[in-house]
Every structure is written in C-alpha cells, then in structure tokens.
Design a protein around this motif. Structure first.
Motif, mmCIF file in Angstrom:
data_model
loop_
_atom_site.group_PDB
_atom_site.id
_atom_site.type_symbol
_atom_site.label_atom_id
_atom_site.label_comp_id
_atom_site.label_asym_id
_atom_site.label_seq_id
_atom_site.Cartn_x
_atom_site.Cartn_y
_atom_site.Cartn_z
ATOM 1 N N GLY A 39 0.801 -1.221 0.000
ATOM 2 C CA GLY A 39 0.000 0.000 0.000
ATOM 3 C C GLY A 39 0.831 1.267 0.000
ATOM 4 N N GLY A 64 -0.285 5.091 3.586
ATOM 5 C CA GLY A 64 -1.409 4.350 4.148
ATOM 6 C C GLY A 64 -2.405 3.825 3.139
ATOM 7 N N VAL A 66 -4.762 1.359 1.245
ATOM 8 C CA VAL A 66 -5.442 0.138 1.667
ATOM 9 C C VAL A 66 -5.929 -0.653 0.455
ATOM 10 C CG1 VAL A 66 -7.405 -0.792 2.948
ATOM 11 C CG2 VAL A 66 -6.139 1.163 3.841
ATOM 12 N N SER A 67 -6.666 0.004 -0.467
ATOM 13 C CA SER A 67 -7.169 -0.690 -1.656
ATOM 14 C C SER A 67 -7.358 0.300 -2.797
ATOM 15 C CB SER A 67 -8.482 -1.419 -1.359
ATOM 16 O OG SER A 67 -9.521 -0.487 -1.176
ATOM 17 N N THR A 80 -8.360 3.985 -1.659
ATOM 18 C CA THR A 80 -8.763 4.004 -0.252
ATOM 19 C C THR A 80 -7.506 4.007 0.610
ATOM 20 O OG1 THR A 80 -10.730 2.720 -0.798
ATOM 21 C CG2 THR A 80 -10.114 2.829 1.516
ATOM 22 N N ARG A 81 -7.397 5.038 1.436
ATOM 23 C CA ARG A 81 -6.279 5.149 2.367
ATOM 24 C C ARG A 81 -6.817 5.060 3.781
ATOM 25 N NH1 ARG A 81 -3.168 10.494 0.934
ATOM 26 N NH2 ARG A 81 -3.904 10.660 3.031
ATOM 27 N N ARG A 82 -5.932 4.904 4.729
ATOM 28 C CA ARG A 82 -6.382 4.875 6.128
ATOM 29 C C ARG A 82 -7.023 6.211 6.522
ATOM 30 N NH1 ARG A 82 -0.998 2.875 7.282
ATOM 31 N NH2 ARG A 82 -1.046 0.688 6.727
#
Length: 86
Positions: A39, A64, A66-67, A80-82
């Motif tokens: 990521g 960060g 994620v997807s 998508t990040r944290r």
C-alpha cells in the motif's frame, strides 16, 4: 430428388460466410493501476500483447494505501487510504 440437399446447403451458406470472415482481431491495450509494496506505491502498467509491461517511471508514493477500486465507467479509480478516499 436432388433439390432438397441443394436447398439445405443454400440455406446454410450465409452462416458459413458469416463465421469465416478471415479477420483477426488483436487484443486491445489495457491500462492497469496497481497498489503495491504493502500500500506504499501506486503504479501503472499496460497490457495488450499477452504480457504486462510497466512503463518506466510511472509510480507514485502513497501514505497508508489500503485498496484501489475501479469507478463506474472504468476510466477512474478510487484509492482508499487509512485517512480517507481519493
């Protein structure tokens, strides 16, 4: 007596002609976006000849990640990040 086989062959002829056009349709190039390195990196790659070739220097650092999801229309992606979605 010989008319029926000729008639059947005549009726099947358009189907044979449509199936045998002789054209070869090659694979269209596809551009992929890939989230790699756990990521931390967003990269781009292209396909089309059966192999995946990443372009030189097309990568972006991500904090960060994620997807990565494809949006409707398949021209944009949502990362998508944290901390949120871009």
């Amino acid at each position: 007596m010989f008319r029926r086989p000729r008639l059947r062959l005549l009726l099947l002829l358009p189907g044979f002609m449509a199936a045998c056009t002789g054209t070869d349709e090659g694979a269209l190039p596809t551009r992929l976006a890939v989230l790699t390195d756990g990521g931390a990196t967003l990269r781009s790659a292209s396909t089309g000849t059966g192999t995946v070739t990443p372009p030189a220097g097309v990568s972006v650092g991500v904090e960060g990640g994620v997807s990565l999801e494809t949006l409707p229309g398949a021209r944009r992606v949502a990362l998508t990040r944290r901390a949120g979605i871009e």
